[in-house]
Design a protein around this motif. Sequence first.
Motif, PDB file in Angstrom:
ATOM      1  N   GLY A 103     -15.363 -64.156  -0.300  1.00  0.00           N
ATOM      2  CA  GLY A 103     -16.407 -63.139  -0.375  1.00  0.00           C
ATOM      3  C   GLY A 103     -16.607 -62.329   0.881  1.00  0.00           C
ATOM      4  N   SER A 104     -15.738 -62.498   1.879  1.00  0.00           N
ATOM      5  CA  SER A 104     -15.946 -61.797   3.141  1.00  0.00           C
ATOM      6  C   SER A 104     -15.297 -60.420   3.175  1.00  0.00           C
ATOM      7  N   ILE A 105     -14.415 -60.112   2.215  1.00  0.00           N
ATOM      8  CA  ILE A 105     -13.713 -58.828   2.178  1.00  0.00           C
ATOM      9  C   ILE A 105     -14.007 -58.136   0.857  1.00  0.00           C
ATOM     10  N   ARG A 106     -14.225 -56.831   0.932  1.00  0.00           N
ATOM     11  CA  ARG A 106     -14.597 -56.054  -0.256  1.00  0.00           C
ATOM     12  C   ARG A 106     -13.495 -56.070  -1.303  1.00  0.00           C
ATOM     13  N   ALA A 107     -13.881 -55.719  -2.526  1.00  0.00           N
ATOM     14  CA  ALA A 107     -12.918 -55.649  -3.617  1.00  0.00           C
ATOM     15  C   ALA A 107     -11.919 -54.523  -3.369  1.00  0.00           C
ATOM     16  N   LEU A 166      -5.114 -52.167   0.485  1.00  0.00           N
ATOM     17  CA  LEU A 166      -5.938 -52.410   1.667  1.00  0.00           C
ATOM     18  C   LEU A 166      -5.049 -52.761   2.866  1.00  0.00           C
ATOM     19  N   ALA A 167      -4.018 -53.577   2.622  1.00  0.00           N
ATOM     20  CA  ALA A 167      -3.109 -53.966   3.698  1.00  0.00           C
ATOM     21  C   ALA A 167      -2.356 -52.763   4.247  1.00  0.00           C
ATOM     22  N   THR A 168      -1.995 -51.832   3.370  1.00  0.00           N
ATOM     23  CA  THR A 168      -1.294 -50.627   3.819  1.00  0.00           C
ATOM     24  C   THR A 168      -2.171 -49.800   4.743  1.00  0.00           C
ATOM     25  N   MET A 169      -3.449 -49.671   4.401  1.00  0.00           N
ATOM     26  CA  MET A 169      -4.352 -48.911   5.259  1.00  0.00           C
ATOM     27  C   MET A 169      -4.572 -49.623   6.592  1.00  0.00           C
ATOM     28  N   LEU A 170      -4.656 -50.946   6.564  1.00  0.00           N
ATOM     29  CA  LEU A 170      -4.789 -51.690   7.811  1.00  0.00           C
ATOM     30  C   LEU A 170      -3.558 -51.495   8.698  1.00  0.00           C
ATOM     31  N   LEU A 171      -2.391 -51.409   8.069  1.00  0.00           N
ATOM     32  CA  LEU A 171      -1.179 -51.129   8.839  1.00  0.00           C
ATOM     33  C   LEU A 171      -1.299 -49.798   9.558  1.00  0.00           C
ATOM     34  N   LEU A 172      -1.765 -48.771   8.843  1.00  0.00           N
ATOM     35  CA  LEU A 172      -1.897 -47.442   9.455  1.00  0.00           C
ATOM     36  C   LEU A 172      -2.891 -47.462  10.608  1.00  0.00           C
ATOM     37  N   ILE A 173      -4.007 -48.158  10.414  1.00  0.00           N
ATOM     38  CA  ILE A 173      -5.029 -48.225  11.461  1.00  0.00           C
ATOM     39  C   ILE A 173      -4.493 -48.947  12.692  1.00  0.00           C
ATOM     40  N   SER A 174      -3.909 -50.112  12.473  1.00  0.00           N
ATOM     41  CA  SER A 174      -3.445 -50.911  13.605  1.00  0.00           C
ATOM     42  C   SER A 174      -2.244 -50.278  14.286  1.00  0.00           C
ATOM     43  N   GLN A 175      -1.357 -49.672  13.507  1.00  0.00           N
ATOM     44  CA  GLN A 175      -0.184 -49.015  14.086  1.00  0.00           C
ATOM     45  C   GLN A 175      -0.597 -47.867  15.000  1.00  0.00           C
ATOM     46  N   ALA A 207     -11.899 -53.054  16.470  1.00  0.00           N
ATOM     47  CA  ALA A 207     -12.599 -54.119  15.748  1.00  0.00           C
ATOM     48  C   ALA A 207     -13.670 -53.535  14.831  1.00  0.00           C
ATOM     49  N   HIS A 208     -14.404 -52.562  15.341  1.00  0.00           N
ATOM     50  CA  HIS A 208     -15.461 -51.926  14.552  1.00  0.00           C
ATOM     51  C   HIS A 208     -14.864 -51.208  13.337  1.00  0.00           C
ATOM     52  N   ALA A 209     -13.742 -50.525  13.536  1.00  0.00           N
ATOM     53  CA  ALA A 209     -13.111 -49.787  12.435  1.00  0.00           C
ATOM     54  C   ALA A 209     -12.584 -50.722  11.360  1.00  0.00           C
ATOM     55  N   VAL A 210     -11.900 -51.789  11.769  1.00  0.00           N
ATOM     56  CA  VAL A 210     -11.327 -52.722  10.792  1.00  0.00           C
ATOM     57  C   VAL A 210     -12.429 -53.468  10.057  1.00  0.00           C
ATOM     58  N   ASP A 211     -13.439 -53.916  10.792  1.00  0.00           N
ATOM     59  CA  ASP A 211     -14.549 -54.627  10.147  1.00  0.00           C
ATOM     60  C   ASP A 211     -15.260 -53.719   9.156  1.00  0.00           C
ATOM     61  N   GLY A 212     -15.513 -52.471   9.552  1.00  0.00           N
ATOM     62  CA  GLY A 212     -16.190 -51.536   8.651  1.00  0.00           C
ATOM     63  C   GLY A 212     -15.376 -51.227   7.417  1.00  0.00           C
ATOM     64  N   ILE A 263     -15.611 -54.665   5.131  1.00  0.00           N
ATOM     65  CA  ILE A 263     -16.882 -55.308   4.791  1.00  0.00           C
ATOM     66  C   ILE A 263     -17.282 -55.031   3.343  1.00  0.00           C
ATOM     67  N   PRO A 264     -17.713 -56.035   2.601  1.00  0.00           N
ATOM     68  CA  PRO A 264     -18.163 -55.800   1.233  1.00  0.00           C
ATOM     69  C   PRO A 264     -19.527 -55.117   1.202  1.00  0.00           C
ATOM     70  N   ASP A 265     -19.857 -54.508   0.066  1.00  0.00           N
ATOM     71  CA  ASP A 265     -21.170 -53.879  -0.076  1.00  0.00           C
ATOM     72  C   ASP A 265     -22.276 -54.906   0.178  1.00  0.00           C
ATOM     73  N   GLY A 266     -23.215 -54.533   1.035  1.00  0.00           N
ATOM     74  CA  GLY A 266     -24.316 -55.435   1.327  1.00  0.00           C
ATOM     75  C   GLY A 266     -23.982 -56.495   2.358  1.00  0.00           C
ATOM     76  N   GLY A 267     -22.762 -56.485   2.850  1.00  0.00           N
ATOM     77  CA  GLY A 267     -22.376 -57.496   3.841  1.00  0.00           C
ATOM     78  C   GLY A 267     -22.860 -57.131   5.224  1.00  0.00           C
ATOM     79  N   GLU A 268     -22.847 -58.113   6.121  1.00  0.00           N
ATOM     80  CA  GLU A 268     -23.270 -57.890   7.496  1.00  0.00           C
ATOM     81  C   GLU A 268     -22.043 -57.760   8.382  1.00  0.00           C
ATOM     82  N   ARG A 269     -22.126 -56.825   9.323  1.00  0.00           N
ATOM     83  CA  ARG A 269     -21.020 -56.639  10.244  1.00  0.00           C
ATOM     84  C   ARG A 269     -20.862 -57.873  11.146  1.00  0.00           C
ATOM     85  N   LEU A 270     -19.656 -58.064  11.631  1.00  0.00           N
ATOM     86  CA  LEU A 270     -19.412 -59.138  12.577  1.00  0.00           C
ATOM     87  C   LEU A 270     -20.127 -58.832  13.878  1.00  0.00           C
ATOM     88  N   ALA A 271     -20.541 -59.872  14.562  1.00  0.00           N
ATOM     89  CA  ALA A 271     -21.251 -59.686  15.839  1.00  0.00           C
ATOM     90  C   ALA A 271     -20.288 -59.150  16.889  1.00  0.00           C
TER      91      ALA A 271
END
Length: 204
Positions: A146-150, A156-165, A188-193, A196-204
Motif C-alpha cells: 500500500g505504499s505505492i500508488r496504483a 511507472l518503472a519506465t518513468m522512474l528510469l527517465l527521472i533517475s537517468q 528524493a522529493h520528486a520520486v516520492d511525490g 505516493i498513493p492518494d491520501g498518503g503521507e510523504r516520507l520524512a
Amino acid sequence: MHAIDTTESDELSAIDLAILDAGRACLAEFGVRRTTLTEVARRAGVSRPTVYRRWPDTRSLIAELLVRELRGIVQRTIPVRGPARARLVEGIVAGAATLRANPLFAKIFRTDTDLMLTYVFGRIGRNQRELMLLFAAVIREGHRDGSIRAGDPEQLATMLLLISQSAVQSAGMVGELLDEDQLDAELAHAVDGYLIPDGGERLA
C-alpha cells in the motif's frame, strides 16, 4: 543497510574475472571507442583467442561490464527491508549519486557522449532494462504493502528510469543551481511525490 541480492546464478571462472577486471581498467582509462580486446587480453595476461571465445567483440564485453557494474551498485544501494516506496526512493537517490561518482560511467559520459545519446534518445540498453525490471519488482511490492500508488508497474518503472537517468546524466549541467546534497534532496522529493498513493503521507 541490507541490500537486494542480485548475485548472478552462473559462476565466472578466474579467467573470466581477470578479463572483466582488465576490461574495466581499460574502459576507465580509455573510454568505449579506444578500448580494444587486444589491450584487454594483454592486461589480463591471456591470449586474444581466449577473450574472443568468451566475448566476440568489444561492445559485448563492455555491455557485460556495465551491467555488472550497475548490478553491483544496486546491491549496495536498495534496501530489502521496510516499505517499498521508502526503499525505492532511498535506492534511486543513493544509486544516482553512486553512478555520478562511478569512474566507468563518468568516463563514458565525458568521452562517448554520442553513444550516450543513442541510449537516451534512440533505444533502451541492457542497463536501462535491468533498472526497469528492478523498479517494477519493487513497485509490485509497494502495491501489495500500500505504499505505492496504483498503476502499471512497467509504466511507472519506465518513468522512474527517465527521472533517475536525468539526475545522473544532466547533473553537471545544473551544478551551479543544485549542489550534490540539494540534487539528492530534490530527486528524493520528486520520486516520492511520483509514487505516493492518494491520501498518503510523504516520507520524512
